[in-house]
Design an enzyme around this catalytic site. Structure first.
Site, mmCIF file in Angstrom:
data_model
loop_
_atom_site.group_PDB
_atom_site.id
_atom_site.type_symbol
_atom_site.label_atom_id
_atom_site.label_comp_id
_atom_site.label_asym_id
_atom_site.label_seq_id
_atom_site.Cartn_x
_atom_site.Cartn_y
_atom_site.Cartn_z
ATOM 1 C CG LEU A 254 -1.957 -1.123 1.328
ATOM 2 C CD1 LEU A 254 -2.791 -0.970 2.596
ATOM 3 C CD2 LEU A 254 -2.854 -1.189 0.101
ATOM 4 C CB VAL A 256 7.648 3.373 0.505
ATOM 5 C CG1 VAL A 256 9.020 3.044 1.084
ATOM 6 C CG2 VAL A 256 7.500 2.850 -0.912
ATOM 7 C CE1 TYR A 429 8.230 -18.396 15.470
ATOM 8 C CE2 TYR A 429 9.160 -20.593 15.645
ATOM 9 C CZ TYR A 429 9.206 -19.303 15.166
ATOM 10 O OH TYR A 429 10.253 -18.910 14.360
#
Ligand code: FAD
Length: 517
Positions: A254, A256, A429
């Site tokens: 979208l 920088v 995780y």
């Protein structure tokens, strides 16, 4: 103490590049390959005239094939699979280095004018192919945007350029201003502040300090049309939706990010650790939930399953829970009192907390641990998959992901730890390892990820907690977001109608065609 130790203890035993991207470990024995690209199909070439334009506005431009290969390699297993067979991931692109915000805007305007794909690249420590220029065009290297701009000592807000690496950033914060962000991703020294925000990352102490989205007070963004917008300079607001959050996690699709304003905390002087063993992973999860729901927020709250308790702490017969906190001694002791009450009634053993914490502190920033304990043959692949879900679904997700991926032919072992916790749920995780005939590595890899994601989507879990999407998870975004996916596509269309920003990522439609993986 824990935050302070992160800066004084050498990251990865000192084995990394300071102030620039660190190549992944396999790259040392792997010169740029001469075979066909493994992850590029149709590429958009940058014409000679456009190169001249880029050279006139940027700090440096690189077009040499070998240099492009070296400067686009990342830490994704999917990249290494092709590269280690002599088939570079994305050899066809132009690398453009920028040194300030004006140069960023000028390069974006050139890409916009010529319809060129533009992929932002920073530390390249992502583990998803997120910064690979899969359609060629321009790779915008922001690593020269590398300084702290200002520090508001009264409000404890730091303003920093997006390309600053985490170790240099925190060292300056701690030594010059006596504060810390408390953001400690395991790759903090090989990643940048802008990369943390672009990927919506999490540090190891997130249960106390929050994820990066909790730390960003404001940010400046060069939008796909080359204009610059500034979002936020305040602690909270009720002025419409929070536009800062639109760009946090947008992975370069979208705009920088050029500058960030982050909240910081006084550097703690005091820390303490406790450790317990649980008979089952479920009992350990239950203790974590109770600690959070009683209102305690220890900075570290990590529960390892039987396999990982063995490989990480030499305690294979148990599910090891490490709890540690830092800060004002009165708050730390109150937190630890809650922990002792909760764990005292549930754990099977009380371990030496100081010793377990010392071991964790010594090893927590060593990279590539998911493959530890396995003989790494030519067809060995290891990866990690971090997800989030409510407590009520976590144990079932743990069981089902392990079973589903271990049922994929070639899988050696799946294990997990709980690494970031909230009152309503937590992050699991997973580490996945497979060993197959070398030509079948990519096939096993995708099958393993498909198997895990079928479980996650069925349970309505977040398919990523902090690594993001990149190329790897793109196929799963639409089913994972369900009826919300159209909103993401509409935002992309509104801000980047030509679709030039990091095409092929985040599961978004690309005007340049289909991606390979
Ligand atoms: C060993 C290891 C351990 C890790 N541990 C963690 C962990 O504990 N927690 C965690 O959150 N992550 C972790 N990661 C993943 C990785 O470090 C993060 O995703 C990191 O935030 C990426 O930052 P980077 O600067 O390397 O960005 P890059 O890899 O260069 O880019 C990542 C993505 O962000 C975009 N991007 C980068 N900078 C900008 C910008 N300024 N503006 C717009 N878009 C931008 C890129 O286009 C790309 O899509 C780990 C990685 C490794 C290799």
């Amino acid at each position: 103490m824990i935050s302070r130790q992160t800066v004084t203890h050498p990251f990865n035993r000192g084995d990394y590049v300071v102030g620039a991207p660190t190549p992944p470990r396999w790259a040392a024995a792997c010169p740029p390959g001469t075979g066909p690209a493994s992850l590029q199909a149709a590429v958009v070439e940058v014409a000679a005239g456009v190169l001249t334009e880029l050279r006139s506005v940027a700090a440096a431009v690189h077009t040499d094939r070998d240099e492009v290969i070296r400067r686009t390699r990342d830490w994704w297993a999917g990249t290494s699979i092709g590269e280690t067979d002599g088939e570079p991931a994305t050899p066809d692109a132009v690398i453009v280095e920028v040194a300030d915000e004006e140069q960023v805007a000028a390069v974006v305007r050139i890409c916009r004018a010529h319809g060129l794909p533009l992929t932002v690249s920073a530390g390249r420590s992502n583990v998803l192919g997120a910064a690979l220029p899969v359609f060629g065009g321009v790779v915008l290297d922001v690593c020269r945007l590398n300084r702290i701009v200002s520090f508001d000592a009264e409000s404890m807000i730091v303003e920093v350029q997006a390309g600053m690496f985490g170790d240099l950033f925190e060292k300056e914060l701690q030594e010059e201003h006596g504060v810390t962000t408390g953001h400690w991703p395991s790759a903090f020294a090989i990643s940048t502040v802008g990369g943390w925000a672009a990927c919506r990352g999490a540090g190891q102490l997130s249960t106390r300090y929050g994820k990066i989205e909790d730390m960003v007070v404001g940010l400046d963004v060069v939008l796909p049309d080359g204009t610059t917008a500034s979002y936020g300079t305040y602690p909270r607001a009720a002025v419409g939706p929070d536009l800062r959050q639109l760009f946090i996690g947008s992975e370069g699709t979208l705009g920088v990010i050029t500058r960030l304003r982050l909240r910081t905390h006084r550097l703690p002087e005091y820390a303490r650790g406790l450790a317990y063993g649980f008979g089952t992973f479920a009992a350990g999860l239950d203790a974590c939930r109770e600690i959070l729901q009683r209102g305690a927020t220890p900075a570290v709250l990590r529960l390892y399953d039987g396999h990982e308790s063995g490989t990480h702490f030499a305690e294979p017969g148990t599910n090891l829970l490490l709890i540690a906190d830092e800060g004002d001694p009165a708050l730390v002791e109150a937190t630890m009192a809650v922990v002792e009450e909760v764990c005292g009634g549930r754990a099977t053993t009380k371990l030496d907390g100081a010793a377990v914490l010392a071991r964790w502190l010594d090893e927590r920033m060593i990279v590539g641990k998911s493959g530890d304990g396995f003989a790494k043959g030519p067809g060995f692949v290891a990866d990690t998959c971090e997800i989030a879900a409510p407590w009520s679904a976590l144990q079932a997700i743990y069981d089902e992901v392990v079973a589903a991926v271990e049922a994929v032919p070639g899988t050696l072992r799946v294990s997990a730890h709980q690494s970031h916790a909230y009152t309503d749920g937590a992050c699991l995780y997973f580490s996945l390892r497979g060993e197959v005939d070398r030509p079948r590595r990519r096939e096993w890899y995708r099958a393993a990820w498909d198997a895990a994601n079928e479980v996650l989507i069925r349970h309505g879990a977040a398919i990523s907690h902090h690594h993001g999407v990149g190329l790897l998870r793109s196929p799963y975004v639409e089913p994972a977001l369900g009826s919300g996916f159209g909103t993401l596509v509409a935002v992309k269309q509104a801000l980047d109608p030509a679709g030039i920003m990091n095409p092929g990522k985040l599961g978004l439609p690309s005007p340049f065609g289909a991606v390979r993986d």
